[in-house]
Design a protein around this motif. Structure first.
Motif, mmCIF file in Angstrom:
data_model
loop_
_atom_site.group_PDB
_atom_site.id
_atom_site.type_symbol
_atom_site.label_atom_id
_atom_site.label_comp_id
_atom_site.label_asym_id
_atom_site.label_seq_id
_atom_site.Cartn_x
_atom_site.Cartn_y
_atom_site.Cartn_z
ATOM 1 N N ALA A 20 0.843 -1.196 0.000
ATOM 2 C CA ALA A 20 0.000 0.000 0.000
ATOM 3 C C ALA A 20 0.882 1.250 0.000
ATOM 4 O O ALA A 20 1.941 1.278 0.615
ATOM 5 N N PHE A 21 0.426 2.274 -0.712
ATOM 6 C CA PHE A 21 1.166 3.532 -0.764
ATOM 7 C C PHE A 21 0.170 4.692 -0.816
ATOM 8 O O PHE A 21 -1.032 4.474 -0.941
ATOM 9 N N ASP A 22 0.677 5.902 -0.698
ATOM 10 C CA ASP A 22 -0.163 7.109 -0.659
ATOM 11 C C ASP A 22 -1.283 6.963 0.371
ATOM 12 O O ASP A 22 -2.438 7.287 0.109
ATOM 13 N N ILE A 23 -0.940 6.457 1.541
ATOM 14 C CA ILE A 23 -1.921 6.258 2.608
ATOM 15 C C ILE A 23 -2.170 7.598 3.292
ATOM 16 O O ILE A 23 -1.241 8.270 3.720
ATOM 17 N N GLU A 24 -3.428 7.981 3.349
ATOM 18 C CA GLU A 24 -3.813 9.238 3.982
ATOM 19 C C GLU A 24 -5.009 8.978 4.882
ATOM 20 O O GLU A 24 -5.809 8.084 4.622
ATOM 21 N N TYR A 25 -5.136 9.784 5.912
ATOM 22 C CA TYR A 25 -6.345 9.720 6.733
ATOM 23 C C TYR A 25 -6.637 11.100 7.298
ATOM 24 O O TYR A 25 -5.755 11.934 7.424
ATOM 25 N N SER A 26 -7.907 11.312 7.609
ATOM 26 C CA SER A 26 -8.352 12.574 8.176
ATOM 27 C C SER A 26 -9.290 12.255 9.330
ATOM 28 O O SER A 26 -10.314 11.586 9.137
ATOM 29 N N LEU A 27 -8.924 12.683 10.523
ATOM 30 C CA LEU A 27 -9.747 12.474 11.709
ATOM 31 C C LEU A 27 -10.421 13.805 12.027
ATOM 32 O O LEU A 27 -9.830 14.690 12.624
ATOM 33 N N ASN A 28 -11.639 13.945 11.562
ATOM 34 C CA ASN A 28 -12.371 15.204 11.646
ATOM 35 C C ASN A 28 -13.125 15.323 12.965
ATOM 36 O O ASN A 28 -13.889 14.423 13.322
ATOM 37 N N LEU A 29 -12.932 16.410 13.657
ATOM 38 C CA LEU A 29 -13.662 16.674 14.889
ATOM 39 C C LEU A 29 -15.124 16.906 14.536
ATOM 40 O O LEU A 29 -15.434 17.720 13.669
ATOM 41 N N GLY A 31 -17.054 15.139 12.825
ATOM 42 C CA GLY A 31 -17.322 14.777 11.441
ATOM 43 C C GLY A 31 -16.881 13.353 11.175
ATOM 44 O O GLY A 31 -16.303 12.690 12.029
ATOM 45 N N LEU A 32 -17.136 12.910 9.976
ATOM 46 C CA LEU A 32 -16.817 11.545 9.592
ATOM 47 C C LEU A 32 -15.335 11.421 9.266
ATOM 48 O O LEU A 32 -14.801 12.169 8.443
ATOM 49 N N HIS A 33 -14.655 10.492 9.917
ATOM 50 C CA HIS A 33 -13.250 10.223 9.618
ATOM 51 C C HIS A 33 -13.177 9.538 8.253
ATOM 52 O O HIS A 33 -14.024 8.707 7.907
ATOM 53 N N THR A 34 -12.146 9.860 7.496
ATOM 54 C CA THR A 34 -11.970 9.271 6.173
ATOM 55 C C THR A 34 -10.524 8.813 5.991
ATOM 56 O O THR A 34 -9.632 9.245 6.720
ATOM 57 N N ALA A 35 -10.327 7.948 5.014
ATOM 58 C CA ALA A 35 -8.988 7.463 4.692
ATOM 59 C C ALA A 35 -8.931 7.141 3.211
ATOM 60 O O ALA A 35 -9.967 7.008 2.545
ATOM 61 N N TYR A 85 -8.326 3.426 -3.146
ATOM 62 C CA TYR A 85 -9.495 3.075 -2.344
ATOM 63 C C TYR A 85 -9.846 4.218 -1.399
ATOM 64 O O TYR A 85 -9.004 4.683 -0.641
ATOM 65 N N GLU A 86 -11.080 4.657 -1.461
ATOM 66 C CA GLU A 86 -11.611 5.665 -0.551
ATOM 67 C C GLU A 86 -12.299 4.916 0.585
ATOM 68 O O GLU A 86 -12.996 3.924 0.349
ATOM 69 N N CYS A 87 -12.123 5.393 1.799
ATOM 70 C CA CYS A 87 -12.686 4.712 2.966
ATOM 71 C C CYS A 87 -13.380 5.720 3.868
ATOM 72 O O CYS A 87 -12.999 6.891 3.917
ATOM 73 N N GLU A 88 -14.365 5.233 4.591
ATOM 74 C CA GLU A 88 -15.023 6.056 5.600
ATOM 75 C C GLU A 88 -15.054 5.278 6.909
ATOM 76 O O GLU A 88 -14.990 4.049 6.900
ATOM 77 N N HIS A 89 -15.133 5.995 8.009
ATOM 78 C CA HIS A 89 -15.128 5.374 9.328
ATOM 79 C C HIS A 89 -16.279 4.371 9.423
ATOM 80 O O HIS A 89 -17.362 4.594 8.875
ATOM 81 N N VAL A 90 -16.055 3.284 10.125
ATOM 82 C CA VAL A 90 -17.082 2.237 10.228
ATOM 83 C C VAL A 90 -18.365 2.740 10.870
ATOM 84 O O VAL A 90 -19.432 2.184 10.624
ATOM 85 N N LEU A 91 -18.294 3.772 11.667
ATOM 86 C CA LEU A 91 -19.510 4.295 12.293
ATOM 87 C C LEU A 91 -20.436 4.975 11.295
ATOM 88 O O LEU A 91 -21.567 5.324 11.638
ATOM 89 N N ALA A 92 -20.000 5.152 10.049
ATOM 90 C CA ALA A 92 -20.867 5.719 9.018
ATOM 91 C C ALA A 92 -22.090 4.845 8.804
ATOM 92 O O ALA A 92 -23.117 5.321 8.313
ATOM 93 N N VAL A 93 -21.997 3.581 9.166
ATOM 94 C CA VAL A 93 -23.137 2.669 9.071
ATOM 95 C C VAL A 93 -24.330 3.253 9.825
ATOM 96 O O VAL A 93 -25.470 3.139 9.398
ATOM 97 N N LEU A 94 -24.048 3.925 10.919
ATOM 98 C CA LEU A 94 -25.116 4.486 11.747
ATOM 99 C C LEU A 94 -25.756 5.716 11.134
ATOM 100 O O LEU A 94 -26.814 6.148 11.581
ATOM 101 N N MET A 95 -25.125 6.301 10.126
ATOM 102 C CA MET A 95 -25.621 7.535 9.551
ATOM 103 C C MET A 95 -26.501 7.302 8.330
ATOM 104 O O MET A 95 -26.966 8.237 7.708
ATOM 105 N N GLY A 96 -26.728 6.062 7.976
ATOM 106 C CA GLY A 96 -27.520 5.741 6.795
ATOM 107 C C GLY A 96 -28.998 5.926 7.029
ATOM 108 O O GLY A 96 -29.451 6.521 8.009
ATOM 109 N N ASN A 97 -29.796 5.403 6.116
ATOM 110 C CA ASN A 97 -31.248 5.524 6.190
ATOM 111 C C ASN A 97 -31.893 4.324 6.865
ATOM 112 O O ASN A 97 -33.018 3.971 6.557
ATOM 113 N N MET A 98 -31.188 3.695 7.766
ATOM 114 C CA MET A 98 -31.709 2.524 8.455
ATOM 115 C C MET A 98 -32.327 2.940 9.788
ATOM 116 O O MET A 98 -31.858 3.871 10.435
#
Length: 122
Positions: A20-29, A31-35, A85-98
């Protein structure tokens, strides 16, 4: 950085991504963390980086977070062919329409060892 891929249904570790290369992440206060990360197109471990599988990131010895892989794009440059590959924090599951019961069932169904179950609360 170390990246590990887990199956989103069973939670079992599938592989380590050594290339893996060009690994980036953003831990947003508040907000949704992304990688984001990339793998060479010829890396056989691209097969494990399917949408909704989990990727765990470590920065040195420190665990960053657990993310879920979203749909990918194929990147072509003059010298490199890679999947990004774009990624979002696993807790994004809770933000859906469920609805809440569906979210709880979704989370509990993914326990590797069943420690919690839905029931009636007094």
């Amino acid at each position: 950085m170390v990246t590990t891929i887990y199956d989103h249904k069973t939670g079992l570790r599938l592989c380590f991504l050594q290339n893996a290369f060009d690994i980036e992440y953003s831990l947003n206060l508040n907000g949704l963390h992304t990688a984001r990360f990339s793998l060479p197109a010829e890396d056989a471990k691209n097969a494990y980086c399917t949408p909704f599988n989990y990727v765990e990131l470590f920065d040195g010895d420190a665990r960053v977070e657990l993310f879920r892989i979203m749909p990918y794009t194929f990147t072509r440059t003059s010298d490199t062919h890679a999947y990004t590959y774009e990624c979002e924090h696993v807790l994004a599951v809770l933000m859906g329409n469920m609805a809440t019961p569906q979210i709880m069932r979704y989370i509990l169904d993914r326990q590797v060892v069943t420690r919690w179950q839905l029931g009636r609360c007094d």
